[in-house]
Scaffold this motif. Structure first.
Motif, short mmCIF file in Angstrom:
data_model
loop_
_atom_site.label_atom_id
_atom_site.label_comp_id
_atom_site.label_asym_id
_atom_site.label_seq_id
_atom_site.Cartn_x
_atom_site.Cartn_y
_atom_site.Cartn_z
N UNK A 127 7.40 -41.03 -16.35
CA UNK A 127 7.26 -41.91 -17.52
C UNK A 127 5.78 -42.17 -17.79
N UNK A 128 5.02 -42.55 -16.75
CA UNK A 128 3.60 -42.82 -16.94
C UNK A 128 2.86 -41.59 -17.43
N UNK A 129 3.27 -40.44 -16.96
CA UNK A 129 2.59 -39.20 -17.33
C UNK A 129 2.85 -38.82 -18.78
N UNK A 130 4.08 -39.05 -19.25
CA UNK A 130 4.48 -38.50 -20.55
C UNK A 130 4.61 -39.53 -21.67
N UNK A 131 4.67 -40.83 -21.33
CA UNK A 131 5.03 -41.81 -22.35
C UNK A 131 3.94 -42.79 -22.71
N UNK A 132 2.83 -42.84 -21.97
CA UNK A 132 1.78 -43.79 -22.31
C UNK A 132 0.53 -43.03 -22.73
N UNK A 133 -0.35 -43.66 -23.52
CA UNK A 133 -1.57 -42.98 -23.97
C UNK A 133 -2.46 -42.56 -22.80
N UNK A 134 -3.26 -41.54 -23.04
CA UNK A 134 -4.14 -41.04 -21.99
C UNK A 134 -5.10 -42.11 -21.47
N UNK A 135 -5.59 -42.98 -22.36
CA UNK A 135 -6.51 -44.03 -21.93
C UNK A 135 -5.83 -45.00 -20.98
N UNK A 136 -4.56 -45.33 -21.25
CA UNK A 136 -3.82 -46.22 -20.36
C UNK A 136 -3.50 -45.54 -19.04
N UNK A 137 -3.17 -44.26 -19.10
CA UNK A 137 -2.93 -43.50 -17.87
C UNK A 137 -4.20 -43.45 -17.02
N UNK A 138 -5.36 -43.33 -17.67
CA UNK A 138 -6.62 -43.34 -16.94
C UNK A 138 -6.83 -44.68 -16.23
N UNK A 139 -6.47 -45.78 -16.90
CA UNK A 139 -6.59 -47.10 -16.27
C UNK A 139 -5.70 -47.21 -15.05
N UNK A 140 -4.48 -46.69 -15.16
CA UNK A 140 -3.54 -46.71 -14.04
C UNK A 140 -4.09 -45.88 -12.87
N UNK A 141 -4.61 -44.70 -13.17
CA UNK A 141 -5.18 -43.85 -12.12
C UNK A 141 -6.40 -44.49 -11.48
N UNK A 142 -7.22 -45.18 -12.29
CA UNK A 142 -8.38 -45.87 -11.75
C UNK A 142 -7.95 -47.00 -10.81
#
Length: 280
Positions: free
Chosen positions: A103-118
């Motif tokens: 879900x995180x990989x495919x459903x949220x914007x790349x900028x938000x995914x970057x925040x999660x990865x950070x």
């Protein structure tokens, strides 16, 4: 408690000399969590993570490399893995594993995914992932012994109920006396056993706030706030759905909050406010 369990069983089975060798071997086994193949096996078999498919890696790696570049960390130091899940979530597992849900990989914007990865990178650089895996490994004997003890207690109570009400009462009395005796005779085990879950949960909440701040410090404060608002919106929607059906979701009590490994979303958002003001 784990040390007490391992010590008692080792000495009973192998004698004092060989028993101490077993105890030392168990203590040394914690080094396995620093072994890369063991970490990956733990992630696959215990956490049910998998390696990303080609198209998943094509989306994930550029975002991850941007995050690690901002942090001054080599991207290849960590292994990216995927969890098949419809939840917005990610995890820092073992010492070198970063997992994200589909879900995180495919459903949220790349900028938000970057925040999660950070945020997950913050767990790694802060040492939280190592501590979590070591805690899981070393607590395993104690947790197994605790589960066996509870199971035996349930069986004993079930048997007592079959015979009489008085027998059940006596069994409760015996178990209560056993617990009190345990606190008095082995306070050095029982007191840490009682306090440990609360202390570990408090450390977990502190670690989450620090990982949020790591994400914000790398320039992802607004995106991290959006992710937290997403979490809160999901909780509010669940409450509204339950209310529409005439149900009320049970709110966690004081002790439950103290045992939670994550702060509530409002606490996390308040901790991000200084970084959000800097962005403005």
């Amino acid at each position: 408690m784990s040390l007490a369990v391992v010590s008692a069983i080792s000495v009973a089975m192998f004698g004092s000399t060989a028993g101490w060798i077993v105890i030392l071997a168990w203590l040394a086994s914690g080094a396995l969590v620093f072994h890369r193949p063991t970490e990956l096996a733990f992630a696959r078999h215990v956490l049910k993570l998998r390696r990303p498919l080609a198209e998943e890696r094509a989306r994930l790696e550029p975002i991850w490399r941007e995050v690690t570049a901002r942090a001054g960390v080599e991207a290849d130091t960590y292994e990216l893995m995927i969890e098949n899940s419809t939840d917005l979530n990610a995890m820092a597992a073992a010492g070198h594993v970063v997992g994200v849900t589909t879900y995180a990989l495919n459903r949220i914007p790349s900028s938000n995914l970057a925040a999660v990865l950070a945020h997950e990178l913050g767990h790694h650089t802060g040492g939280h992932a190592w501590a979590g895996l070591l805690g899981y490994w070393y607590s395993l004997p104690g947790r197994i012994a605790w589960a066996v003890t509870r199971g035996l207690a349930r069986v004993a109570l079930a048997v007592a109920r079959v015979f009489s009400f008085a027998g059940t009462g006596l069994m409760y009395l015996f178990m209560g006396a056993f617990v009190v005796f345990g606190f008095i005779a082995a306070w050095y085990i029982t007191i840490p056993l009682v306090l440990a879950p609360y202390l570990l949960a408090a450390a977990g909440r502190r670690g989450e706030l620090r990982a949020d701040q790591q994400s914000a410090a790398l320039g992802f404060a607004p995106e991290m706030a959006q992710v937290l608002h997403h979490f809160q919106a999901e909780q509010d929607a669940a409450k509204a759905h339950a209310a529409a059906q005439g149900r009320k979701l049970r709110e966690p009590g004081g002790l439950a909050k103290l045992l939670s490994s994550h702060p509530d979303n409002y606490t996390r958002l308040r901790a991000l406010e200084p970084y959000l003001q800097t962005v403005r």
